[in-house]
Scaffold this active site. Structure first.
Site, PDB file in Angstrom:
ATOM      1  N   HIS A 188      33.931  42.308  44.549  1.00 37.77           N
ATOM      2  CA  HIS A 188      33.597  42.307  43.129  1.00 37.77           C
ATOM      3  C   HIS A 188      34.311  41.180  42.396  1.00 37.77           C
ATOM      4  CE1 HIS A 188      37.388  44.620  43.131  1.00 37.77           C
ATOM      5  NE2 HIS A 188      37.550  44.147  41.913  1.00 37.77           N
ATOM      6  N   GLU A 210      33.853  44.237  37.860  1.00 38.96           N
ATOM      7  CA  GLU A 210      34.814  45.251  37.422  1.00 38.96           C
ATOM      8  C   GLU A 210      35.287  44.890  36.013  1.00 38.96           C
ATOM      9  OE1 GLU A 210      39.073  47.274  38.747  1.00 38.96           O
ATOM     10  OE2 GLU A 210      38.541  45.298  39.534  1.00 38.96           O
ATOM     11  N   HIS A 227      37.081  27.883  40.402  1.00 41.43           N
ATOM     12  CA  HIS A 227      35.832  28.619  40.260  1.00 41.43           C
ATOM     13  C   HIS A 227      35.536  29.424  41.514  1.00 41.43           C
ATOM     14  CE1 HIS A 227      34.050  25.037  42.325  1.00 41.43           C
ATOM     15  NE2 HIS A 227      33.255  25.947  42.860  1.00 41.43           N
TER      16      HIS A 227
END
Length: 122
Positions: free
Chosen positions: A71, A117, A5
């Site tokens: 991102h 993205e 994660h």
């Protein structure tokens, strides 16, 4: 070794979890609250089980994004359709082809301003 994660500090874990579920088809996977009761962590997972930990600490709702974070990239079937359908909170880059990467991409912001993205392999 597998990536499990990524943790992001957020202003409202439920709001952000709902956004990732509703807009990017993630699923809520689990959650816990710190022993002191001040930080709630809600996890959302993609179809492969990779999770985003949305960490919501009482009283913290503005964050400085340093130069080390850029991102989160998410694969989509059709970048243009996803870009048009997602209730984003800011456009960073409209859909365009990236021939060197072999992909069509777009960049949007989630409700807290994290850049996401959208990638469609070409």
């Amino acid at each position: 070794m597998d990536i499990l994660h990524t943790c992001m500090n957020v202003s409202d874990a439920d709001e952000l979890a709902d956004w990732y579920v509703d807009e990017l088809d993630f699923e809520r996977s689990w959650e816990f609250t710190s022993e002191d009761g001040e930080t709630r962590n809600v996890y959302v997972a993609d179809g492969q089980g990779v999770e985003i930990q949305l960490s919501d600490t009482d009283g913290e709702d503005e964050f400085e994004f340093g130069s080390g974070w850029d991102h989160l990239a998410v694969k989509v079937e059709d970048v243009d359709a996803a870009f048009d359908e997602i209730d984003h909170h800011g456009v960073v880059q409209e859909p365009s082809d990236q021939p060197a990467a072999g992909a069509r991409t777009a960049f949007v912001e989630d409700p807290d301003g994290h850049v996401v993205e959208l990638i469609e392999p070409l």
